[in-house]
Design an enzyme around this catalytic site. Structure first.
Site, PDB file in Angstrom:
ATOM      1  N   ALA B 138       2.335   0.612  -8.248  1.00 17.50           N
ATOM      2  CA  ALA B 138       0.938   0.207  -8.387  1.00 17.50           C
ATOM      3  C   ALA B 138       0.711  -1.058  -7.581  1.00 17.50           C
ATOM      4  O   ALA B 138       1.185  -2.132  -7.954  1.00 17.50           O
ATOM      5  CB  ALA B 138       0.589  -0.021  -9.856  1.00 17.50           C
ATOM      6  N   GLU B 141      -5.678  -2.632  -5.666  1.00  9.46           N
ATOM      7  CA  GLU B 141      -6.670  -3.067  -6.666  1.00  9.46           C
ATOM      8  C   GLU B 141      -8.054  -2.865  -6.069  1.00  9.46           C
ATOM      9  O   GLU B 141      -8.173  -2.710  -4.853  1.00  9.46           O
ATOM     10  CB  GLU B 141      -6.460  -4.559  -7.000  1.00  9.46           C
ATOM     11  N   GLY B 145      -7.149  -3.530  -1.024  1.00  8.79           N
ATOM     12  CA  GLY B 145      -6.707  -2.253  -0.465  1.00  8.79           C
ATOM     13  C   GLY B 145      -5.667  -2.526   0.596  1.00  8.79           C
ATOM     14  O   GLY B 145      -4.518  -2.827   0.296  1.00  8.79           O
ATOM     15  N   PHE B 172      -5.756   3.765  -7.841  1.00  7.87           N
ATOM     16  CA  PHE B 172      -5.157   4.671  -6.836  1.00  7.87           C
ATOM     17  C   PHE B 172      -3.638   4.739  -6.957  1.00  7.87           C
ATOM     18  O   PHE B 172      -2.929   4.737  -5.957  1.00  7.87           O
ATOM     19  CB  PHE B 172      -5.526   4.234  -5.412  1.00  7.87           C
ATOM     20  N   ASP B 269       8.762   0.555   5.336  1.00  7.18           N
ATOM     21  CA  ASP B 269       9.587   1.062   6.440  1.00  7.18           C
ATOM     22  C   ASP B 269      10.142   2.444   6.132  1.00  7.18           C
ATOM     23  O   ASP B 269      10.390   3.248   7.029  1.00  7.18           O
ATOM     24  CB  ASP B 269      10.754   0.098   6.727  1.00  7.18           C
ATOM     25  N   ARG B 272       6.483   4.972   4.912  1.00  9.20           N
ATOM     26  CA  ARG B 272       5.573   5.470   5.961  1.00  9.20           C
ATOM     27  C   ARG B 272       6.140   6.692   6.678  1.00  9.20           C
ATOM     28  O   ARG B 272       5.412   7.677   6.846  1.00  9.20           O
ATOM     29  CB  ARG B 272       5.217   4.335   6.915  1.00  9.20           C
ATOM     30  N   GLY B 371     -12.499  30.855  12.043  1.00 10.18           N
ATOM     31  CA  GLY B 371     -13.865  31.323  11.822  1.00 10.18           C
ATOM     32  C   GLY B 371     -14.245  31.363  10.356  1.00 10.18           C
ATOM     33  O   GLY B 371     -13.749  30.564   9.557  1.00 10.18           O
ATOM     34  N   GLU B 395      -0.492   4.675   2.046  1.00 10.14           N
ATOM     35  CA  GLU B 395       0.585   3.913   2.700  1.00 10.14           C
ATOM     36  C   GLU B 395       0.094   3.229   3.978  1.00 10.14           C
ATOM     37  O   GLU B 395       0.808   3.114   4.959  1.00 10.14           O
ATOM     38  CB  GLU B 395       1.799   4.795   3.019  1.00 10.14           C
ATOM     39  N   GLY B 396      -1.152   2.759   3.924  1.00 13.57           N
ATOM     40  CA  GLY B 396      -1.750   2.096   5.090  1.00 13.57           C
ATOM     41  C   GLY B 396      -2.563   3.091   5.898  1.00 13.57           C
ATOM     42  O   GLY B 396      -2.036   4.089   6.370  1.00 13.57           O
TER      43      GLY B 396
END
Lengths: 363, 418
Positions: B138, B141, B145, B172, B269, B272, B371, B395-396
């Site tokens: 967590a 906030e 962000g 989130f 590191d 990501r 389509g 994660e950014g």
């Protein structure tokens, strides 16, 4: 096992080329483009690094082992210096690589030692034709077998160093297959035209070559009776062009990056602005991704795999990458980018060649 | 030596993951998309015994080993590569269900990065026994962000009871519900121990399930990855043991040390490339599906044909493939650097920026190329397009990662390039 680090020999080779590119090629490339002439000592120094002889096996007079990856690394390092000079230095590859990949034993023995000599061998190859819907698999130049000879007819363009060449490797359509034929200088019906005037790579002399009922012995067909798998050669060419594009794009990117850090507007370097910095970041990502794609395709070829799909996908990406990187490099310089005192417009003109130059480079 | 050869052991494991992806995940993909917040028990029940056994053995090893780090490894550690390829394959199956893998996840990554041996045994050890469990992280906030240094949740030390008291709100949080409400899991919470210290005051804390004062207040309704829970958590005087802090409790203002903050960044590191890999799984699913459907209509890319002789659809397919390959190789590179013990921060941001952008574009293109059928909920393409977009965000965002790349290639600090 999976690894993206160069081995010791590759590091030494690319460092040596890097020094030459920086200290010699980059000193002359701007004038060479304007004058249409490369200083012979720079070409000589490039050839003397010996990339090609190191990739020819000892049995044929060379002193090394053929590796597409090493060839691609060398091509990238050279192209950072100058594309025209690199294509000049790599012109012998256009004959030597197809020979190594597809030549008969007799052909290899006869021709490969030529590529291990001190002076740049006087050879060239002719693939491209002056049409707007060019397809290297559907050549307009024809080869017809008549008794023990092939009769060649057609017109070629973008033939580098043709004026001085003693041997031509001419690609022609034989029964809907692209095949290649050794044609010696002076044979009847072989006509070297005027030097071409191109948009970019202006320091590389290229010529139109006409073949009017040129007759060569059937033994001059590359690969003998069986001929060649042209698709395989084209895959090697795609890797070579991909590597060259990465090298030149890197040059343009670095120039723009350094410029953006020095150019002050509104009281600070323009690179402090996200609109410029993000453009440069995107360029860096494009180049890194393109290089990995070139390496992967090269690795597949070295593994003996059919790299048709990998090379096609890579070339699709790289052709766009090099254009858009050079375009954004020019944009970063603004008005100065458009001025011929700066090198970026040269890179942009050269960049446009990659989508057109299929078969014009080999590793 | 440049090579693209994947270790055979990993290739075999990925084949097993493919079976799970095909026989379980794909089968329930649509169901859980349409039944938001239902627990994907088929997938969880299949994965839990495997995960539990892995964690049981890990903890056992940790307990036996004096220093907790084991004998020094020789050569590259390919476990990160294995993880990346596993995530890619499971996300090819279903990205939302993959996120529900019973695992310490990002919370585990934070613990692995800076936790003590005691903390690892105590917290991660629980994953080696009993019912399925989840970990979570967590950080975000409402007012923090991308700007994680702006975190307002506080951790105050109660000297009397030697406990940390947490107050604030997190949003989130992926798997926060599974970790806190639906299992005996944990969440790693980022908070400041000294708001005046800025980044130096930022620390992370282990908050276990059933801690009084910790409430999951909201499950978000989302565009995609609907099976994965994304929650808000309120901390109202939540008390946790002193030993639940990750890393040092010390705040060193004078030398501007930002070790705690850097710990958070170090987690990226590894996380990501993991997000990039998930993006690439969805991307490949959409690419393969589109290629197969078009092939059934006789539209096949001939890789030997010059570009100028291709149709627009053939070019689109080739471009989808080219972009997928480019982002995937960047992802592999970031993992391979890590496996060889080399820094990969720049490369991790590069692959994340590119993978998120690429999967967004490729899945949108897939819906377009197929389509009217691409737009129906009969096929999964529209779902993949919705699932894809999160990879361009969490994660950014692409923009934050591009900023990191830009600073790195220019050699700029935060001050020079805002």
């Amino acid at each position: 096992m999976i690894n993206f680090e160069l081995d010791q020999e590759q590091k030494m080779l690319t460092e040596a080329i890097g020094r030459l590119a920086k200290e010699r090629m980059r000193k002359v490339f701007r004038d060479a483009d304007e004058d249409g002439v490369l200083p012979p000592d720079v070409v000589k120094a490039g050839w003397e690094i010996g990339v090609l002889p190191t990739s020819i096996p000892e049995a044929y007079g060379g002193f090394g082992e053929y590796s597409v990856i090493t060839g691609a690394l060398a091509a990238e390092a050279f192209a950072w210096g100058d594309l025209a000079a690199t294509l000049y230095i790599m012109t012998p590859n256009l004959v030597a690589v197809p020979l190594m990949l597809a030549g008969t034993e007799a052909q290899k023995e006869a021709h490969l030692p030529l590529f291990c000599e001190e002076a740049l061998p006087k050879v060239t190859a002719a693939l491209t034709e002056p049409v707007i819907q060019f397809d290297p698999r559907q050549l307009k130049t024809t080869a017809v077998l008549e008794n023990d000879s092939y009769i060649l007819n057609g017109t070629k363009c973008f033939v580098p160093l043709a004026e001085d060449a003693e041997t031509f490797l001419i690609y022609a359509n034989e029964a809907d297959q692209t095949q290649a034929f050794f044609v010696p200088r002076g044979v009847e019906g072989l006509e070297i035209g005027q030097r071409e005037k191109l948009m970019g790579v202006r320091a590389l002399p290229t010529y139109q070559v006409k073949l009017n009922n040129v007759r060569v012995s059937a033994v001059n067909k590359l690969g003998g009776n069986e001929g060649i798998d042209f698709g395989r050669l084209l895959n090697h060419s795609r890797v070579a062009l991909g590597a060259l594009a990465v090298g030149m794009a890197k040059a343009a990117f670095e120039y723009a990056r350094d410029y953006a850090k020095e150019r002050v507007q509104f009281g600070e370097p323009i690179a402090h602005r996200q609109s410029i910095a993000f453009m440069l970041a995107e360029m860096a990502m494009d180049i890194d991704a393109a290089r990995l794609m070139v390496w992967e395709a090269a690795w597949q070829l070295d593994q003996g795999k059919d790299a048709t799909q990998a090379t096609a996908v890579m070339k699709y990406y790289v052709d766009d990458m090099v254009m858009s990187v050079c375009d954004r490099a020019l944009q970063t310089l603004g008005g100065y980018g458009y001025i011929r005192e700066y090198p970026v417009e040269l890179w942009l003109r050269n960049a446009r060649a990659f989508a057109t130059f299929d078969g014009m480079a080999m590793v | 030596m440049i090579s693209f050869e994947i270790p055979e052991k990993i290739t075999n494991e990925i084949q097993m993951a493919k079976m799970v992806a095909e026989s379980v995940m794909r089968q329930y993909s649509r169901y859980y998309d349409e039944h938001e917040h239902e627990r994907p028990s088929e997938y969880i029940n299949m994965m839990w015994p495997v995960m539990r056994e892995q964690h049981r053995r890990r903890t056992e090893k940790l307990q036996q080993n004096g220093n907790g780090s084991g004998p020094k490894r020789e050569g590259p550690d390919f476990s990160i590569l294995r993880l990346i390829m596993m995530i890619e394959m499971l996300s090819w199956g279903d990205a939302g269900q993959y996120l529900c893998t019973p695992d310490p996840a990002l919370g585990g990554a934070a613990l692995e990065a800076v936790g003590t041996k005691e903390q690892k045994i105590r917290i991660l050890g629980k994953f080696g026994q009993g019912e399925p469990k989840w970990g979570a992280m967590a950080m975000t906030e409402p007012g923090a962000g991308s700007d994680t240094s702006n975190i307002r949740t506080t951790a105050t030390l109660d000297a009397e009871s030697n406990e940390w008291i947490l107050n604030g709100e997190k949003i989130f949080c992926t798997n926060g519900g599974l970790a806190l409400d639906e299992s005996d899991g944990f969440v790693v919470v980022w908070a400041t121990v000294d708001a005046s210290a800025g980044r130096s005051g930022m620390k992370s804390f282990i908050v276990e399930a059933k801690t009084p004062g910790v409430t999951v207040t909201k499950k978000e309704h989302k565009l995609g990855i609907r099976v994965s829970d994304t929650v808000a958590i309120v901390f109202d005087n939540a008390r946790i043991p002193y030993d639940n802090i990750l890393g040092s409790a010390e705040v060193i203002k004078r030398d501007g040390s930002t070790k705690g903050f850097k710990g958070a960044m170090a987690t990226f590191d590894a996380s990501r490339p993991a997000v990039a890999a998930s993006a690439m799984g969805i991307c490949r699913a959409a690419l393969e599906f589109t290629r197969d459907k078009l092939a059934a209509e006789g539209i096949v890319v001939d890789y030997t044909k010059p570009k100028h002789q291709m149709t627009a659809v053939e070019r689109d397919l080739l471009e989808m493939e080219a972009r997928h390959k480019s982002a995937w190789l960047l992802t592999l590179r970031s993992a391979v650097l890590m496996a060889h013990g080399q820094p990969n921060r720049l490369e991790a941001s590069m692959c994340k920026a590119r993978a998120g952008e690429t999967v967004t574009w490729v899945t949108q293109k897939a819906v377009e190329l197929l389509g009217p059928m691409g737009y129906t909920r009969e096929w999964l393409t529209e779902k993949w397009m919705r699932d894809a977009k999160i990879n361009d965000i969490y994660e950014g965002t692409k923009q934050i990662n591009t900023l990191i790349v830009a600073r790195s290639i220019l050699g700029y600090s935060r001050r020079e390039l805002k």
